[in-house]
Design an enzyme around this catalytic site. Structure first.
Site, PDB file in Angstrom:
ATOM      1  N   ASP A  86      30.936  40.463  40.325  1.00 20.92           N
ATOM      2  CA  ASP A  86      30.593  41.770  39.776  1.00 20.92           C
ATOM      3  C   ASP A  86      29.850  42.541  40.862  1.00 20.92           C
ATOM      4  O   ASP A  86      28.944  41.993  41.497  1.00 20.92           O
ATOM      5  CB  ASP A  86      29.696  41.582  38.546  1.00 20.92           C
ATOM      6  N   HIS A  94      29.722  42.158  30.741  1.00 24.07           N
ATOM      7  CA  HIS A  94      30.101  41.692  32.077  1.00 24.07           C
ATOM      8  C   HIS A  94      30.388  40.186  32.048  1.00 24.07           C
ATOM      9  O   HIS A  94      31.388  39.718  32.607  1.00 24.07           O
ATOM     10  CB  HIS A  94      28.980  41.993  33.071  1.00 24.07           C
TER      11      HIS A  94
END
Length: 453
Positions: free
Chosen positions: A117, A12
């Site tokens: 995110d 991520h």
């Protein structure tokens, strides 16, 4: 002005840092925010470009309260990295410093754009209180995985043109992480659109299935597809220089996967008996704070060596069959190297996109999270890979004979030639999507135009 809010796990962190480079190239200031630990991790492990060379990319390092950093459990029945949950929970404490930063930045810009995110929705939610703030979710998983999740949650309302019924979410996550995930997604009412690290050459039909009710942009691959020369090349690249074109299998299961000693031994034997050259990244899965173990590096190397059959490493190196890497491997450079002909992978989305953008086919061995869905996309939809271990067999030890057979199929069979040629063709199409006139370039231009209006 753009603020990036990544989730503190390597795949991520990496994707949003690559995205930061692309946005900064439009002469837009980008602020990458996170804990001091995870920002340091993201920069240290970055390959393909230097974040310090971009003047309008700014890092904001925030402290976290102390959290536990236990080792991974290689014998856990569910392979999702439960040992990282304390780090994930600690990241929710970033809400206050991120909120303070957002409010201060909003005073000096016409529009403040937050790209977050979804697993950090809690920390990014105060954008809703800004009169000039807009938030866009960046999905670090495939569009295919999102389609599957929505399809399941809505009770499978339509026919999907592949056998999704063969898959379930069972075993993908721990119950604790599922609860964490649900809490984040429940907060996303402030979201204005969605960004995906994918392209139409890979997932055009699934981007279409996501519909037009909100804005969607397929702007991938985010990783560089052309790499410049780097100083201080890793020694494994020098070994690759001496191998034949397309002859080497790259073996890596990402930063969050742990294997039992028995499984590592079976993998070692399978690779050796395949007779195919390989680079194998064999290292312990990340802890929540990867720097907490800096002084234990030699212990970790000794443990990894002990997991291998006696004399194994000396034997494979003696005949020039393989190289074992126990430190951080330059994955992008390995995949881009002409000697690399295949990737034995857990099928994390970051690894999938890097592999497909370099035209390298995948031998898929899914472990947790979105990886079973990515495996289906790679093997059944795109047909640029094959399955090593079916998801339904995830609780069973994969025998060395199975591994040997899969490696030979990919690297030394007529079937493998077809798969590898198809992967090369897809790699060309993916690279073309990034060029002027390409779909990913057009969608990135569209997103930049939208937030710059």
């Amino acid at each position: 002005m753009v603020v990036m809010v990544p989730f503190p796990a390597q795949g991520h962190l990496n994707q949003l840092l690559h995205f930061s480079r692309l946005i900064a190239a439009y002469d837009i200031p980008v602020h990458y925010v996170g804990s001091s630990i995870h920002n340091r991790q993201a920069k240290l492990r970055l390959h393909g470009w230097d974040p310090l060379s971009i003047s309008n990319l700014h890092f904001h390092d925030f402290p976290l309260p102390p959290f536990l950093t236990p080792p991974p459990d290689p014998n856990a029945s569910i392979k999702f990295p439960a040992h990282l949950q304390p780090a994930f929970d600690a990241s929710l404490q970033l809400r206050k410093p991120i909120s303070s930063l957002l409010h201060s930045l909003s005073l000096i810009t016409h529009r403040l754009v937050i790209i977050y995110d979804p697993l950090m929705a809690f920390a990014a939610q105060d954008v809703a209180s800004l009169p000039n703030g807009e938030a866009y979710a960046f999905h670090s998983v495939s569009a295919f995985a999102i389609v599957f999740y929505l399809w399941e949650s809505l009770g499978r309302p339509i026919e999907i043109p592949i056998q999704l019924s063969d898959l379930s979410l069972e075993g993908c996550f721990t119950a604790e992480f599922e609860a964490f995930l649900r809490r984040q997604y429940d907060l996303m009412s402030f979201n204005k659109g969605d960004l995906y690290n994918t392209c139409h050459a890979i997932e055009g039909s699934f981007m279409d299935l996501l519909g037009q009710d909100k804005r969607h942009w397929a702007i991938g691959p985010l990783n560089p597809v052309t790499l410049g020369s780097s100083c201080g090349r890793h020694k494994c690249l020098e070994w690759l220089d001496m191998q034949l074109t397309g002859s080497v299998l790259y073996v890596s299961f990402g930063t969050m996967t742990s294997m039992s000693d028995d499984q590592i031994a079976e993998l070692a034997i399978g690779l050796e008996r395949s007779g195919q050259r390989f680079i194998w990244v064999l290292r312990e899965a990340d802890r929540g704070d990867i720097f907490a173990k800096e002084n234990d590096m030699e212990v970790s190397k000794a443990q990894a060596q002990a997991q291998l059959p006696e004399g194994y490493e000396e034997r494979i190196q003696g005949v020039g069959l393989g190289v074992i890497v126990r430190d951080w491997a330059p994955q992008l450079e390995i995949l881009a190297h002409p000697s690399t002909g295949g990737f034995l992978s857990h099928c994390g989305w970051n690894s999938c996109m890097e592999s497909l953008s370099m035209g390298v086919p995948i031998a898929a061995w899914p472990m947790h999270s979105d990886q079973p869905r990515n495996t289906m996309l790679v093997t059944q939809v795109l047909r640029v890979g094959l399955v090593v271990r079916e998801w339904a067999q995830r609780h069973k030890l994969v025998a060395h004979t199975t591994i040997e057979s899969a490696v030979k199929r990919l690297m030394a069979s007529e079937e493998g030639i077809v798969i590898r040629n198809r992967a090369k063709e897809l790699g060309v199409a993916v690279c073309q999507s990034l060029a002027n006139g390409g779909t990913s370039r057009a969608e990135l231009d569209s997103f930049i135009s939208h937030i710059s209006r």
